[in-house]
Design a protein around this motif. Sequence first.
Motif, PDB file in Angstrom:
ATOM      1  N   CYS A  95      -2.125  -5.586  -9.876  1.00 26.44           N
ATOM      2  CA  CYS A  95      -3.424  -6.257  -9.960  1.00 26.44           C
ATOM      3  C   CYS A  95      -3.516  -7.125 -11.209  1.00 26.44           C
ATOM      4  O   CYS A  95      -4.047  -8.248 -11.175  1.00 26.44           O
ATOM      5  CB  CYS A  95      -4.557  -5.232  -9.946  1.00 26.44           C
ATOM      6  N   GLN A 113       0.837  -1.202   0.000  1.00 29.72           N
ATOM      7  CA  GLN A 113       0.000   0.000   0.000  1.00 29.72           C
ATOM      8  C   GLN A 113       0.867   1.246   0.000  1.00 29.72           C
ATOM      9  O   GLN A 113       0.611   2.208  -0.748  1.00 29.72           O
ATOM     10  CB  GLN A 113      -0.913  -0.010   1.226  1.00 29.72           C
ATOM     11  N   GLN A 169       4.075   1.301  -0.982  1.00 30.02           N
ATOM     12  CA  GLN A 169       4.875   1.263  -2.208  1.00 30.02           C
ATOM     13  C   GLN A 169       4.143   1.883  -3.385  1.00 30.02           C
ATOM     14  O   GLN A 169       4.723   2.650  -4.172  1.00 30.02           O
ATOM     15  CB  GLN A 169       5.242  -0.195  -2.526  1.00 30.02           C
ATOM     16  N   PHE A 170       2.843   1.571  -3.523  1.00 31.59           N
ATOM     17  CA  PHE A 170       2.084   2.042  -4.680  1.00 31.59           C
ATOM     18  C   PHE A 170       1.207   3.259  -4.370  1.00 31.59           C
ATOM     19  O   PHE A 170       0.514   3.761  -5.253  1.00 31.59           O
ATOM     20  CB  PHE A 170       1.225   0.902  -5.240  1.00 31.59           C
ATOM     21  N   ALA A 203       6.286  -5.278 -10.874  1.00 26.28           N
ATOM     22  CA  ALA A 203       5.163  -4.341 -10.980  1.00 26.28           C
ATOM     23  C   ALA A 203       5.600  -2.937 -10.547  1.00 26.28           C
ATOM     24  O   ALA A 203       6.256  -2.768  -9.517  1.00 26.28           O
ATOM     25  CB  ALA A 203       3.995  -4.811 -10.126  1.00 26.28           C
ATOM     26  N   ASP A 204       5.237  -1.946 -11.359  1.00 25.84           N
ATOM     27  CA  ASP A 204       5.628  -0.569 -11.048  1.00 25.84           C
ATOM     28  C   ASP A 204       4.455   0.312 -10.667  1.00 25.84           C
ATOM     29  O   ASP A 204       4.602   1.515 -10.501  1.00 25.84           O
ATOM     30  CB  ASP A 204       6.380   0.048 -12.229  1.00 25.84           C
ATOM     31  N   SER A 205       3.263  -0.301 -10.533  1.00 26.36           N
ATOM     32  CA  SER A 205       2.087   0.462 -10.127  1.00 26.36           C
ATOM     33  C   SER A 205       1.054  -0.490  -9.541  1.00 26.36           C
ATOM     34  O   SER A 205       1.150  -1.720  -9.686  1.00 26.36           O
ATOM     35  CB  SER A 205       1.473   1.211 -11.319  1.00 26.36           C
ATOM     36  N   PHE A 206       0.069   0.089  -8.892  1.00 30.39           N
ATOM     37  CA  PHE A 206      -1.014  -0.698  -8.310  1.00 30.39           C
ATOM     38  C   PHE A 206      -1.732  -1.519  -9.377  1.00 30.39           C
ATOM     39  O   PHE A 206      -2.024  -2.704  -9.186  1.00 30.39           O
ATOM     40  CB  PHE A 206      -1.993   0.248  -7.602  1.00 30.39           C
ATOM     41  N   TRP A 207      -2.002  -0.909 -10.529  1.00 33.07           N
ATOM     42  CA  TRP A 207      -2.780  -1.587 -11.562  1.00 33.07           C
ATOM     43  C   TRP A 207      -1.996  -2.698 -12.251  1.00 33.07           C
ATOM     44  O   TRP A 207      -2.565  -3.729 -12.613  1.00 33.07           O
ATOM     45  CB  TRP A 207      -3.308  -0.576 -12.579  1.00 33.07           C
ATOM     46  N   THR A 208      -0.690  -2.514 -12.434  1.00 34.21           N
ATOM     47  CA  THR A 208       0.096  -3.606 -13.021  1.00 34.21           C
ATOM     48  C   THR A 208       0.204  -4.767 -12.033  1.00 34.21           C
ATOM     49  O   THR A 208       0.185  -5.939 -12.430  1.00 34.21           O
ATOM     50  CB  THR A 208       1.499  -3.134 -13.443  1.00 34.21           C
ATOM     51  N   VAL A 238      -1.620   3.728  -2.544  1.00 33.13           N
ATOM     52  CA  VAL A 238      -3.067   3.568  -2.719  1.00 33.13           C
ATOM     53  C   VAL A 238      -3.757   3.622  -1.364  1.00 33.13           C
ATOM     54  O   VAL A 238      -3.143   3.385  -0.317  1.00 33.13           O
ATOM     55  CB  VAL A 238      -3.401   2.246  -3.432  1.00 33.13           C
TER      56      VAL A 238
END
Length: 395
Positions: A95, A30, A32-33, A88-93, A35
């Motif tokens: 996911c 949480q 890290q990204f 992964a470099d973002s929350f969506w990647t 969100v």
Amino acid sequence: MRKYTALFFFIMFMIGTDTFLISPMLPTLQTQFGVSTGIAGWMLGAYTLGSAVFALIAGPLSDGWNRRTVLLCGLLGFSVSTILCGFADSFWTMCLFRLLAGISAAFTAPQVWASIPAVIPASSISKTMGIAFAGLAAAQALGVPIGSWLATAHWSVPFWTIGIASLLLAAVAFYLLPDIKPNARKEDRKSILGRYVPLITSGKARSGFFAYLLLHLGSGTSFAFAGKWMFDRFGLPIGQIGTVMMFLGFGILLGSTISAYAARKLGHASAVAAGMVLLTALYAIMPHLPSLTAVTIAYLIIFATLGIIFPIVMGALTSLNASIRGTISSLANSTMNGANTLGAWFAGLLYVQFGGYSSIGIFSAVCLALSLGTFLFGGVLGRKSERISPESASA
């Protein structure tokens, strides 16, 4: 025979570790990204969503394919997608990669259960099934804490470790497993929907799976934000959260070990009823316990009780019809992951909007109480339980 048993144990160990890994890492990811708490649970839910949706077709569909090929492809996909989670470099990647890992797991795990009767002597099938199930319990007892400890070096290390280990398992499976081809008789080539018709038309099956959904919804909602709650309430770093999670895994391992004994001594219905009453009380009071020690003991008891209940309930569901056990197992897996997906979403909503972990405890307790009522009034755990006719299975 031992080589197959060890292979199936480690495959389920890797899948189990990856399934539960996100929960203790949730505060770290949480941050890290960047969100909010309300949507952070979807890093867990994306995996279970992919597994839940594709399990509905993976089991029945793979009945017409070479199980060795399906298992290898699923395990390769699981390995690659899990390794990608570490990049992964973002929350969506994250996911997206978790979704792909869940889809791959949906094609892998059912092949383990379906392959065991094909490569193991009949006298050792039950023992091998138990050892494979122990792989899932061991994942929580050892795999998840180890993953949490590895994450203290960097959050991506557990994903890379699981992915590479799974890749090695795929290579071992390639050399060890023989071809496991389907029966070529025309009458065995049922459509996917045709395999589910007997379950859809059975009132006992509908009651059983709805109760099973509620059981996992309650337990999944409580577990999804357990790591987050321990971080907020007791200020635990990720390594210590992993240590607490180890006790949860040992609880399941203990419960699954004594499940058959409890069922013999108390009877199936009484064992499940006593367990669910205990769970209802513990889920309600646990958020109010004053110390980490008390919380850890409560979690140990909760997961030991779940370890007793789950094999009994699964036995009741699969006994509805021996001729479609593969389809029943796939539907049970989908139900479990669907409930965990909803649980991750409900947990985030309740935690943020309705008083933190206390509201989660109440929600879980209500789910368990409703599940027990549905099991008992639906007759799923009765001694003379209704069976789905084999004739209807050929629809």
